[in-house]
Design an enzyme around this catalytic site. Structure first.
Site, PDB file in Angstrom:
ATOM      1  CB  CYS B   8      -0.880   0.072   1.244  1.00 55.94           C
ATOM      2  SG  CYS B   8      -1.923  -1.332   1.468  1.00 55.94           S
ATOM      3  N   GLY B  37       0.809   0.536  -5.222  1.00 54.55           N
ATOM      4  CA  GLY B  37      -0.350  -0.343  -5.237  1.00 54.55           C
ATOM      5  C   GLY B  37      -1.254  -0.006  -6.394  1.00 54.55           C
ATOM      6  CG  ASN B 112       2.577   0.724   3.537  1.00 53.11           C
ATOM      7  OD1 ASN B 112       3.558   1.429   3.463  1.00 53.11           O
ATOM      8  ND2 ASN B 112       2.529  -0.480   2.994  1.00 53.11           N
ATOM      9  N   GLY B 113       1.391  -2.081   5.467  1.00 55.66           N
ATOM     10  CA  GLY B 113       2.196  -2.988   6.282  1.00 55.66           C
ATOM     11  C   GLY B 113       1.464  -4.276   6.566  1.00 55.66           C
ATOM     12  CE1 TYR B 256      10.085  -3.539  -8.530  1.00 53.48           C
ATOM     13  CE2 TYR B 256       8.873  -4.096  -6.542  1.00 53.48           C
ATOM     14  CZ  TYR B 256       8.933  -3.972  -7.914  1.00 53.48           C
ATOM     15  OH  TYR B 256       7.842  -4.264  -8.675  1.00 53.48           O
TER      16      TYR B 256
END
Lengths: 483, 483, 483, 483
Positions: B8, B37, B112-113, B256
């Site tokens: 996310c 995302g 997010n996570g 990345y």
């Protein structure tokens, strides 16, 4: 940042006697040619004389779903088209392939380029009571061929006669019930090539990248003035019909239109751009810390400039890669903000640096000014702009929308004024002489009319098509921002 | 070529007492975070306590039309989310923001996570009769907060108590009727920062590129374990609640995930990648003619390798930039063909050359093998692969989908075997030691568990969520090709 | 002309051990129940414990494509729902089935009706920290069941305990991993019946027309207060849980909601309407030339009036049958014009005639006035309006949107005033006494609270749900025109 | 249950010098004509000579959104079209209005009917090199007019000359930059009328129900062979151009095509159907308990039969009114099941009754057999079928798809055989003599060719258009079920 748009990319495939999934192959081919036109696209499949077409506004991957491709079905030939078209209205009627029914059956036609005598041809046809469904030159070409077809023994004879009457820029793929025909105008303005797949099928495309996409081996370019016919009898070529003429390939194909991996006149577009960068380093040397390119078409030349000048190449901008045709700009954004959304500077790269900024062209200058401003905000100490094209000073009549003089900054201002408008410390345009050397020193025969006004053909007497067109696109300036 | 996906990107904006077009600002912010995302996205606008949400599967510019943004209306706060989710099913129920109604009003939450104790927390909640509409950890967090909220005086107190019970990786933005709260887990696995716009509004985002997009000035990163509250009273920060812990920022954010123009821990991702390239040049020098990168994330490191090694940087591949979420792969294409459609080699660049090829990672190895094969077909004489990450040998429990060992080529094969499978002349991975130095020699505290198995937290006892999930995504391998 | 809307139609199918195309069967069943709700619909398929759901706003044939049904797959059970919901917002979150995951697995629930103690139940749940994703009573019911489920051995036990705590109108179909459960509240406000197909599968539906659509043989109605469970063990019925109560079936199901071909309490809705017409002929005889009905629900009663009175039945209006949910009303149309577009008079039928006009109800009176005006324009000499319901004077708390008193013309005006407002020569409403006789003289036990205020249950203390709802539908009046 | 389909409904509006929201008015007009064609529709707005068109496949309320109507803009004229077309392919190219550009400007044309000499005309045009984009007769008509236009002073002169060369059935509205022209063929096969709105604008439409929908007062029908021109000079009528011919109005317009509230030749379609019912009661009396009609077109005649026979009228079937163009028939449904989904019997009405069943026609007989079977299942003791048309024994060349003899049950079987195939106790068709009396005893001049083979014109030599058509619709039988 797109600023100039060409009209089309064309594609054809001929699988002799083999019924294949030509719709999918055309889909991949058009997808590789997408950069040549994002407004509309279409495919016509020919299954033993039965033509099925699907076309609509939108990108290849928006227009074609699995269902649409399945509905097109298998066939032994197909043609396809991607189109850039002026905005306004629904515009579906101008999407290609144009498929017409005439006394000898069906014909599908895909066209890249612009005629210079279409006004005269169309008026003459209308005086005979002909009706037009669209405002495109392509419908005129279709008429010219079918008019000849009535008294001709073969489609290729009709094409041969017709193309002797049309003037200007045209690369064509034409599909009859049993033949695929590729045509390039005598000047060879727009590219066209063909190749062969391992299964023996032939592929015609505007650029070699479309051959690569479907694993077809490049054979050669269609020559200026050549008609190549793919049929049961194999490949036939017709060249004697047209008076020999000096070729005048559009140099802007190298500078901006074509994809870097495509090969034209024996040289990749990437290499031509590396050369452009190197020429600029030679013509306009400067003491600087870093060379960066404006994505996407300034990148290759920036590498070339760096290599020739010894100034380190860097990545200065990140372009948001999710921008799509449907991206909207809601809210009260200033024009500055709009550029910011698409392009962000990597500050560390330019802060306190003397920056060489390579871009492909300056049309009105507004976008360039905003890009330079982003660099200044990020702390660039000096900005030296290098343009891989000469200044635009003349409209193009051969299939690009380089516009009338009032919109071209180079017609209205001196270089010094442009430099100040854009806000750079120095500004260098590629010389016309070097523009003619982009494809290597041995490749000759380019059209540089938009830079020097030396049109290789007579130009249209009726420069506007307004008699045929319903709406004048008011949103030209807006488009410059949005693309 | 995407191979690994994070879950996310999150965004929040707080305009104290000012009703603004927060929907548009969230739109631009999410658009800048789109790379984090692409499966689903959503925005919740808070207009003086009235929450309005729109979310759906798709990219930001597919999901949100002018009409949708207008329907969201103006407000004084908004939160937004872009989501990568496992494929399968409609999946709308997992889109965020998650908005819940509880005894004290509404709450929107973006996450997010990945939690490491969500199984235990969820089971305990279920044992009290709680119901779940989704399978996401986020709904567990929402419950934990609302359970506390019943007996707390304020939302921030409830958040403080709740986050002391949840373990793992979480960056959160939470919106109550009157407050915006940003939370980062104690380890600081996932990034989160905030900034301020000229009009005084505060902006929270996963990456700085989202601040840049809406012209917000970066203030600072949220610290690991910190809770920052934006309210009428201004900014309040809560840090005492959590035991101090060594930070363990995900090093793969540099390699990345993050966008090159984003700045984390004081260094741009671009610069960290330049360093990765330079480290590789040092660790695995080679005699070669040209350095090229695999687009997009190998490009920066290729420039770094070139600069450190002196081997000229070149552009080796053209990636088709029109690939979209809706791109289909019809017909009987081999996997080789699929790569070819997305990536084409500029033959002149590599033909008869010794090529250094820089990429960000190797997961299963199949995509790498195909890319190398394209180079071989184009005539590359030697291919030396350099990877800007160490080999993956362990699954990630902190919000990326680095998978169980059976899918990781580095768990199954030696380097020599991998070299042969991929078909390169030499292969070099970045060392873990240098991976920890990507952000500069002074920045410490990274999670490299996927490379070395040193997990900075206890890991989940129940590594699979299959009790909660309805469908296991079978198309993992397929996805590797398609993204 | 729809003026009042019920909340839902529900459907369930149980195929013991047989994997069938239950998605298609649910599709046909919902399609037959479409008149009970046009805002949203959904289906959940249960394939051996794996639940797959698709639901969205729109009609059954808009929401479900072949692809969606295929994605739902085969299964041994399914439940489905059509919903009428108040307008405003995206509203997807209120679509049903509601599927929740709890400690014992998944549960899908479909609900028709309205609770009278949902405010209290919801508040109590929220005080325990429960979170709500929607504003619907159905989520409250789901919670009540799952809370009990924690300490119960079976789903049916949990349902039994839960329904003893909920008050009001509810017909439910509940699907657990292995069972299908049908529930009807103690008063039996809303209909619910079941039948059996030739292959042995059981079908539950709001109305018999849904059984007919999939060729299931009607077995019987679920009794008020009854819980019927379909499982491996066959059919089990639970009735002892609830205190015996006098049934109070909604009489408006006969008058307006249900489809004429559905059978309830042993009599078809069509026949009940014929009776309504005959009662009106008896209560309000008139000398006239022709009897016409307002399509669609006034037609049956008009036939009944004609037959009882001897005045010829005629077809007075043609309703445009292409009106759809997406029909728009562009331009500067007056309200008069909007009616005209949907309903046209056959002038020859009414010109210079004394007309008896039969309709099902008068809510605000505006639509009735417009319809009468159309007849006057077409030359009707006299218009005698006969209404197959008594005047609305009280709000309904049991699942219809008969509104608060300020919107009900019969609360604000005398019959004489209404007659003048509507512009008719005479006006007759069905008496409450005869309304209670619609299903025949032997069927007893009806709710006529909207006519006489005799509520068969205690009524909500908190008559508005505004604490839970985000938007109050402002377009009530507008809806009256559009439906 | 639709079984036969006509080709089109047409509409035009002329507002002299007034710029109005003609797009919305056309929308409402087409919406009222929707029963004449559900495959495609379109509108062309003329704003002072600028034509803007939107057309697509689908129903009026599917094709036109608020955005589309807004994009069409205001204007002083508009034409519109609804189309029934044979299935297969994308078919957009056959949607109307057809807009062509010719030497004198633009022309839009909408057509209802079928030419009998289009093969000859088209072939002659093709021999001159003309191209065709569609397979429709309308494009032939457009060519005929523009060919004449080259040498004519006015559009009306060109139309006058052109229509003297075309043969068959055609009602047309033609829009030039400044005029609206309505044309009806000499035989007057298809209806066409005009009226006037309070603001002085003129409206042309296939049926009067479209005038009613936009509150235009009916003036009169266009006479067979008449050309009516609406222009700045007011209304001009041209009649002398064509040789006087006996009119031959399609009697099937009364029986099936037209909407009951439309008036043609001074009588409403509803009244004509009442007469059909009465004639049948006279021709085929029977002792029975109840008369029912097959919805929708059998209803009016059932009322007529009841009234003439004294047998009570009843409502026997409920047709699901939510069936839409997009309704799908998933799963393994038998054809019996498919009928059941659309049509349900009210069992009480027919159980143990002798039933007179009135329908409009029998084409292949399969649908009739299924409907009768539903009645038998519901317990009907006797079923006496009465058909409001004579048996079809000949194909129609004038714009309906009454097909070649092999598909017509009445060509293959005797009445007794048909009775047995359908499963009825008795069967009566309306006599041709009485069919000619449907509009009253004073209205003469009907085409009954499909019943008696007396074609009022010469019939096409080339009965199939297969030379022009790409696909033969294979799904004729399927369509019978689906519509």
């Amino acid at each position: 940042m797109r600023k100039i748009n060409e009209e089309c990319g064309i594609f054809g495939i001929y699988c002799n006697k083999q019924q294949q999934d030509v719709a999918s192959l055309a889909y991949y081919g058009l997808y590789a040619l997408q950069h040549r036109g994002q407004e509309a696209c279409g495919i016509t499949v020919n299954d033993d004389g039965i033509f099925t077409t699907y076309k609509d506004r939108g990108l290849v991957n928006e227009v074609f779903t699995h269902n649409h491709l399945a509905a097109l079905g298998k066939g032994n030939m197909a043609v396809g088209h991607v189109r850039y078209g002026t905005a306004g209205g629904n515009g579906r009627e101008n999407a290609q392939p144009i498929v017409v029914n005439h006394i000898k059956g069906s014909m599908a036609i895909c066209h890249n380029g612009n005629l210079t005598n279409s006004y005269e041809l169309r008026t003459a046809l209308e005086e005979q009571g002909s009706i037009f469904h669209s405002t495109s030159d392509t419908e005129v070409i279709a008429y010219m061929i079918t008019k000849e077809r009535v008294s001709c023994k073969s489609i290729e004879e009709a094409v041969t006669r017709a193309v002797d009457k049309i003037e200007g820029a045209y690369s064509l793929v034409i599909m009859s019930p049993s033949k695929l025909i590729a045509v390039r105008d005598k000047n060879g303005f727009r590219p066209l090539c063909y190749g062969k797949r391992a299964d023996g099928s032939y592929v015609v495309a505007s650029e070699t990248c479309a051959l690569d996409a479907i694993n077809a081996k490049f054979i050669r370019e269609i020559n200026p003035g050549e008609i190549v016919e793919f049929s049961e009898e194999g490949i036939t070529t017709i060249t004697e019909h047209c008076k020999k003429r000096e070729p005048s390939f559009c140099v802007f194909e190298y500078i901006y239109f074509a994809r870097p991996d495509s090969v034209m006149n024996g040289i990749s577009v990437h290499n031509a751009r590396l050369r452009a960068g190197a020429f600029l380093a030679e013509e306009y040397p400067v003491v600087a810390d870093v060379v960066i390119g404006v994505p996407d078409s300034g990148i290759d030349a920036a590498v070339g400039y760096s290599r020739a000048s010894g100034i380190p190449y860097e990545i200065g901008f990140i372009k948001n890669k999710y921008i799509g045709r449907t991206f909207i700009v809601p809210g009260q954004k200033t024009r500055e903000d709009k550029v910011r959304i698409k392009l962000n500077v990597i500050k560390e790269v330019v802060a306190n640096k003397r920056v060489v900024l390579v871009d492909d062209s300056i049309v009105r200058g507004t976008t360039s000014a905003r890009i330079v401003n982003l660099l200044r905000e990020a702390g660039a100490k000096e900005v030296h702009m290098r343009i891989t094209a000469p200044p635009f000073t003349n409209p193009c009549y051969y299939g690009t929308d380089i516009d009338s003089k009032e919109y071209l900054i180079a017609c209205q201002h001196t270089n010094e004024q442009i430099r100040d408008i854009i806000g750079v410390d120095s500004l260098g345009y590629l010389s016309i002489e070097n523009a003619r050397r982009l494809a290597g020193d041995n490749v000759k025969g380019f059209c540089t009319a938009c830079f020097d006004g030396n049109y290789p053909t007579s130009i249209p007497k009726h420069t506007s098509k307004h008699r045929f067109e319903r709406k004048i696109s008011e949103n030209k300036a807006e488009n410059e921002e949005n693309n």
